[in-house]
Design a protein around this motif. Sequence first.
Motif, PDB file in Angstrom:
ATOM      1  N   PHE A 194       0.843  -1.197   0.000  1.00  0.00           N
ATOM      2  CA  PHE A 194       0.000   0.000   0.000  1.00  0.00           C
ATOM      3  C   PHE A 194       0.882   1.252   0.000  1.00  0.00           C
ATOM      4  O   PHE A 194       0.635   2.199  -0.750  1.00  0.00           O
ATOM      5  N   HIS A 195       1.914   1.250   0.839  1.00  0.00           N
ATOM      6  CA  HIS A 195       2.807   2.418   0.948  1.00  0.00           C
ATOM      7  C   HIS A 195       4.244   1.928   0.873  1.00  0.00           C
ATOM      8  O   HIS A 195       4.661   1.100   1.680  1.00  0.00           O
ATOM      9  N   ASP A 196       4.974   2.434  -0.086  1.00  0.00           N
ATOM     10  CA  ASP A 196       6.342   1.985  -0.323  1.00  0.00           C
ATOM     11  C   ASP A 196       7.195   3.211  -0.653  1.00  0.00           C
ATOM     12  O   ASP A 196       6.703   4.337  -0.698  1.00  0.00           O
ATOM     13  N   GLU A 197       8.480   2.975  -0.900  1.00  0.00           N
ATOM     14  CA  GLU A 197       9.337   4.054  -1.391  1.00  0.00           C
ATOM     15  C   GLU A 197       8.999   4.315  -2.855  1.00  0.00           C
ATOM     16  O   GLU A 197       8.591   3.386  -3.559  1.00  0.00           O
ATOM     17  N   PRO A 198       9.203   5.524  -3.400  1.00  0.00           N
ATOM     18  CA  PRO A 198       9.644   6.728  -2.694  1.00  0.00           C
ATOM     19  C   PRO A 198       8.444   7.545  -2.205  1.00  0.00           C
ATOM     20  O   PRO A 198       7.305   7.304  -2.632  1.00  0.00           O
ATOM     21  N   ASN A 199       8.688   8.493  -1.320  1.00  0.00           N
ATOM     22  CA  ASN A 199       7.672   9.485  -0.993  1.00  0.00           C
ATOM     23  C   ASN A 199       7.646  10.548  -2.082  1.00  0.00           C
ATOM     24  O   ASN A 199       8.699  10.961  -2.573  1.00  0.00           O
ATOM     25  N   ILE A 200       6.441  10.972  -2.459  1.00  0.00           N
ATOM     26  CA  ILE A 200       6.283  12.008  -3.487  1.00  0.00           C
ATOM     27  C   ILE A 200       5.774  13.264  -2.787  1.00  0.00           C
ATOM     28  O   ILE A 200       4.603  13.362  -2.422  1.00  0.00           O
TER      29      ILE A 200
END
Length: 280
Positions: A194-200
């Motif tokens: 659901f949530h992975d790298e990278p942050n945008i």
Amino acid sequence: EARLFMNYVDPTQAAARKTGQIKLYGPAAFAGMRKAGALTAKCLDELVPIVRPGVLTSEIDDFVQTFAIAHDAIPATLMYRGYRHSTCTSINHVVCHGIPGDRQLKEGDIVNIDVTLIVDGWYGDSSRMYTAGAISRRAERLIDVTYEAMMRGIATVKPGATTGDIGHAIQSFVEPQQMSVVRDFCGHGLGRLFHDEPNIIHIGKPGDGVVLRPGMIFTIEPMINLGKPHVKILSDGWTAVTRDRSLSAQFEHSVGVTQDGVEIFTLSPGKLDKPPYNAV
């Protein structure tokens, strides 16, 4: 130098989520994301006639859960970190993570509905703004600017561009309109997590941040406020609101970096990309 040190890895070799590792996906993953994204977009399309004055946010949530089950999908938010609902419904000054319940939509409300469906293990994540009846001109303008900001961010995506380019495209468009970009939440890598790298991050300087490479998959989801960018979290631990009670809007697409540009996985099949939906 604001370049971040990141390691690009083949997802089959990667840890589930390891900070500093960005997965580069192949054609099979893009096919999986297309399928998940299309179903999420279809769900958002089918919400159009449901969102109107008088509807309860719990009814919106029930629709999403029923839709997911009927299509052999799983709502990603259901029991995610203890969250008990299949969607987030963020009304007016709620920035994100509004919890569905017995709140009835009123004439003039604007609401962001955020849906993530898991299809065959792939996550399709998208959100759109909806309107209950006639809305104010200010709200209309906020929605238009937010949608355009997301699309400008997406338009910068290609191999060799950076996450800072995305943030800059959004920030440099929004701020001259006397609106602000929320700093506290960002887009994120996506795929089988659901949530992975990278942050945008939705603000930035050209050339800063992570370099985009073919095979990267992530969301772009700017939250734009009519007032100041500051938010606070309510005591439920989820709901984020604007500190100055100003209206907030958000749109979100899941995208993949291709050999020469970008693919959007969550485009509306019915061309219902932004309000007013009845004009389509």
